[in-house]
Design an enzyme around this catalytic site. Structure first.
Site, PDB file in Angstrom:
ATOM      1  N   HIS A  97     -52.747 -46.863 -46.137  1.00 24.35           N
ATOM      2  CA  HIS A  97     -54.173 -46.586 -46.046  1.00 24.35           C
ATOM      3  C   HIS A  97     -54.562 -45.483 -47.016  1.00 24.35           C
ATOM      4  O   HIS A  97     -53.734 -44.674 -47.422  1.00 24.35           O
ATOM      5  CB  HIS A  97     -54.603 -46.227 -44.617  1.00 24.35           C
ATOM      6  CG  HIS A  97     -53.934 -45.023 -44.047  1.00 24.35           C
ATOM      7  ND1 HIS A  97     -52.621 -45.011 -43.616  1.00 24.35           N
ATOM      8  CD2 HIS A  97     -54.406 -43.775 -43.825  1.00 24.35           C
ATOM      9  CE1 HIS A  97     -52.316 -43.818 -43.152  1.00 24.35           C
ATOM     10  NE2 HIS A  97     -53.377 -43.040 -43.274  1.00 24.35           N
ATOM     11  N   HIS A  99     -57.672 -42.566 -47.763  1.00 27.44           N
ATOM     12  CA  HIS A  99     -58.796 -41.807 -47.222  1.00 27.44           C
ATOM     13  C   HIS A  99     -59.813 -41.581 -48.333  1.00 27.44           C
ATOM     14  O   HIS A  99     -59.451 -41.150 -49.428  1.00 27.44           O
ATOM     15  CB  HIS A  99     -58.343 -40.434 -46.710  1.00 27.44           C
ATOM     16  CG  HIS A  99     -57.416 -40.490 -45.558  1.00 27.44           C
ATOM     17  ND1 HIS A  99     -57.854 -40.364 -44.257  1.00 27.44           N
ATOM     18  CD2 HIS A  99     -56.067 -40.646 -45.501  1.00 27.44           C
ATOM     19  CE1 HIS A  99     -56.805 -40.439 -43.441  1.00 27.44           C
ATOM     20  NE2 HIS A  99     -55.719 -40.616 -44.179  1.00 27.44           N
TER      21      HIS A  99
END
Length: 132
Positions: A97, A99
């Site tokens: 992932h 950010h």
């Protein structure tokens, strides 16, 4: 199953910012700054080192598109785009992932600490990084 896989499967509620067949983007529950968004592939892969190029490319195209959207809609002045790879780097969820952390000014509550290491042998470090 990992927490992000549960979010992707709809087992855990989330605030969806964007989704397509390959990528999901949600608001981070911590909201380090207003608009803090997480972009992840729907396919489970632990980190960027485990991911194939196509998965990374799809995520990064989404990161770029959403960064533009967030800037336009929030008026932020910049971004930190962060990927923590491995527990030593602070990766707390073993699912790739990224950010997107909007930055409004230097006092918006987000930051990281730089500790320069002067006097290092850059030639030796370069050789090590290149595997020479």
């Amino acid at each position: 199953m990992c927490v992000f896989c549960d979010i992707i499967a709809g087992k855990i509620p989330s605030k969806k910012v964007y989704e397509d067949e390959d990528v999901l983007a949600i608001l981070d529950i911590s909201q380090l700054t207003e608009g803090h968004t997480i972009v992840m592939p729907r396919k489970h892969v632990e980190n960027i080192l485990e991911a194939d190029d196509e998965t990374v490319e799809k995520c990064m195209k989404t990161v770029t598109m959403l960064a533009r959207q967030i800037k336009r809609n929030t008026g932020c002045k910049g971004f930190n785009i962060v990927n923590n790879c491995g527990t030593a780097a602070g990766q707390s969820v073993p699912h790739l992932h990224f950010h997107i952390i909007p930055r409004y000014d230097e006092t918006d509550g987000f930051g990281y600490r730089e500790t320069p290491h002067e006097g290092k042998d850059l030639d030796a470090i370069l050789a090590k990084v290149k595997g020479e």
